[in-house]
Write an enzyme that holds these catalytic residues in place. Structure first.
Site, PDB file in Angstrom:
ATOM      1  N   HIS A   1      34.888  34.299  33.299  1.00  0.00           N
ATOM      2  CA  HIS A   1      35.982  33.747  34.572  1.00  0.00           C
ATOM      3  C   HIS A   1      36.950  35.403  33.878  1.00  0.00           C
ATOM      4  CE1 HIS A   1      38.892  33.393  38.218  1.00  0.00           C
ATOM      5  NE2 HIS A   1      38.988  34.245  37.513  1.00  0.00           N
TER       6      HIS A   1
ATOM      7  N   GLY B   1      43.055  43.047  40.860  1.00  0.00           N
ATOM      8  CA  GLY B   1      44.429  43.107  41.357  1.00  0.00           C
ATOM      9  C   GLY B   1      44.319  43.993  42.322  1.00  0.00           C
TER      10      GLY B   1
ATOM     11  N   ARG C   1      46.062  34.692  50.190  1.00  0.00           N
ATOM     12  CA  ARG C   1      44.398  35.551  49.772  1.00  0.00           C
ATOM     13  C   ARG C   1      43.990  35.414  50.351  1.00  0.00           C
ATOM     14  NH1 ARG C   1      46.981  36.974  43.692  1.00  0.00           N
ATOM     15  NH2 ARG C   1      46.568  33.939  44.169  1.00  0.00           N
TER      16      ARG C   1
ATOM     17  N   ASP D   1      40.822  34.036  32.417  1.00  0.00           N
ATOM     18  CA  ASP D   1      41.466  35.269  33.811  1.00  0.00           C
ATOM     19  C   ASP D   1      42.042  36.121  33.922  1.00  0.00           C
ATOM     20  OD1 ASP D   1      41.629  35.702  36.731  1.00  0.00           O
ATOM     21  OD2 ASP D   1      43.426  34.373  36.146  1.00  0.00           O
TER      22      ASP D   1
HETATM   23 ZN    ZN Z   1      41.636  33.470  40.534  1.00  0.00          ZN
END
Ligand code: ZN
Length: 390
Positions: free
Chosen positions: A62, A69, A164, A286
């Protein structure tokens, strides 16, 4: 062409004792107590690993390699990652993905970045898609992306339980997962549905509904960020118990913005105490994504950028806090990930025939040397191979 790593204490990840490892080109060809090479062989890159641990290269499933972003407007779009940022963190195999921004970021741009990293010396794959459903694809369908685009091994990160997300219903998720399932079968890929789980009230409910009301196998799904809330983490433990894979996000620490989160070492400890199967647990970074913070009313208060360094920092802590021994802790970022992504035995292990992806750690578990596909990328903690524009 020939590389010989001598005298290291090898965790393959199984503890194998002191071994020499010979690589020819990109592959490991021999792991023996002692390997002496004939003089006629020509130049050999020799690495003395005496007094060090030798482990497989890390696999991070990931990473926002092409940037991510943008929750605070265009100025908060994160830049592309560089080769040495990954290699100095011990990462020799990376899965790139898009996130919240599927408009200015494209799967085509992601594929190009993945190919660049592969040319620069590491191994890369991608997930097709972005947060939304219907999601971003190359060909108009997830099924044909998996079939036709070599580097695509799944779809993600698809957002659920997040403000989101597109607030997907279980039906929407089921259709998406069936596409990944069939595309995976046709393309001989894992067809993973990599799910970004947010802090929403629904938690893992949408996933549990899909599992119980459809024929899609539980192992098709990998929910990630599940340690961001204590309650969500407990649901994920149930998901693991029911045969699923779960992915913990490194770098999550209980602080003012997320007081209910569970740090990786703590999460692994709790799963171990419950007696759950840790071989289906993985950790990812991440990395290179944005780290937006929102107040109680959903207003954006700050945006940071994620580091891939958290991957090893957090797994190292699993060892240092005496949660797991080194040989088990490293499976969270090596052999377990290779199993989920169906990369074994090429990746995630040190064995004859596997790729020469190797990390050498000192006794304090600091990353000293990194080899990717038979080439030294990091020596004495410093990058010796750099990306094209670095
Ligand atoms: Zn995520």
């Amino acid at each position: 062409m020939f590389s010989l790593i001598k005298n290291g204490e090898v965790f393959a990840p199984k503890p194998s004792g002191r071994k020499d490892i010979l690589a020819v080109g990109e592959k490991i060809v021999s792991v023996r107590d002692k390997i002496d090479l004939p003089a006629w062989l020509g130049p050999v890159t020799e690495v003395d690993a005496s007094g060090h641990y030798v482990v497989p290269g890390f696999i991070d499933q990931h990473v926002h390699i092409a940037g991510g972003g943008g929750e605070g407007g265009p100025v908060t779009r994160t830049p592309e990652i560089t080769l040495s940022t990954l290699t100095t963190a011990g990462i020799t195999t990376v899965v790139g993905l898009l996130g919240v921004d599927g408009i200015t970021r494209s799967v085509a741009g992601l594929l190009a970045k993945a190919r660049a990293l592969e040319t620069e010396g590491i191994t890369s794959y991608i997930f097709t898609g972005a947060y939304e459903i219907p999601t971003r694809t190359f060909t108009g369908s997830i099924r044909s992306d998996l079939f036709l685009i070599d580097k695509v091994i799944g779809v993600g990160e698809i957002a659920i339980s997040d403000h989101r997300s597109v607030q997907p219903t279980p039906e929407m998720l089921s259709v998406l997962a069936s596409e990944a399932r069939v595309g995976g079968l046709l393309g001989n890929k894992p067809g993973i549905v990599h799910l970004h789980v947010g802090e929403g009230n629904q938690g893992l409910n949408p996933l549990f509904e899909v599992i119980s009301n459809t024929d899609i196998p539980v192992a098709q799904f990998v929910p990630t960020h599940i340690n961001r809330l204590s309650g969500l983490f407990e649901e994920a433990a149930e998901f693991l118990k029911s045969g699923g894979y779960i992915d913990l996000t490194a770098g999550i620490t209980p602080d003012n913005s997320s007081p209910g989160s569970v740090e990786v070492y703590e999460a692994v400890g709790r799963l171990a105490n419950k007696g759950l199967d840790l071989s289906r647990v993985t950790v990812s970074s991440d990395g290179n994504g944005s780290m937006p913070q929102f107040d109680m009313n959903g207003n954006l208060t700050a945006v940071g950028i994620g580091s891939v360094k958290v991957l090893w920092n957090d797994v190292q802590k699993v060892v240092n806090e005496n949660i797991l021994p080194l040989q088990t802790a490293i499976t969270l970022i090596t052999s377990n990930v290779a199993a989920v992504l169906r990369l074994s035995p090429r990746k995630g292990v040190i064995t004859e025939g596997s790729d020469a992806d190797i990390v050498i750690l000192d006794r304090n578990l600091r990353i000293k040397t990194v080899m990717a596909r038979g080439k030294i990328m990091v020596e004495n903690e410093k990058p010796v191979a750099r990306g094209y524009f670095e």
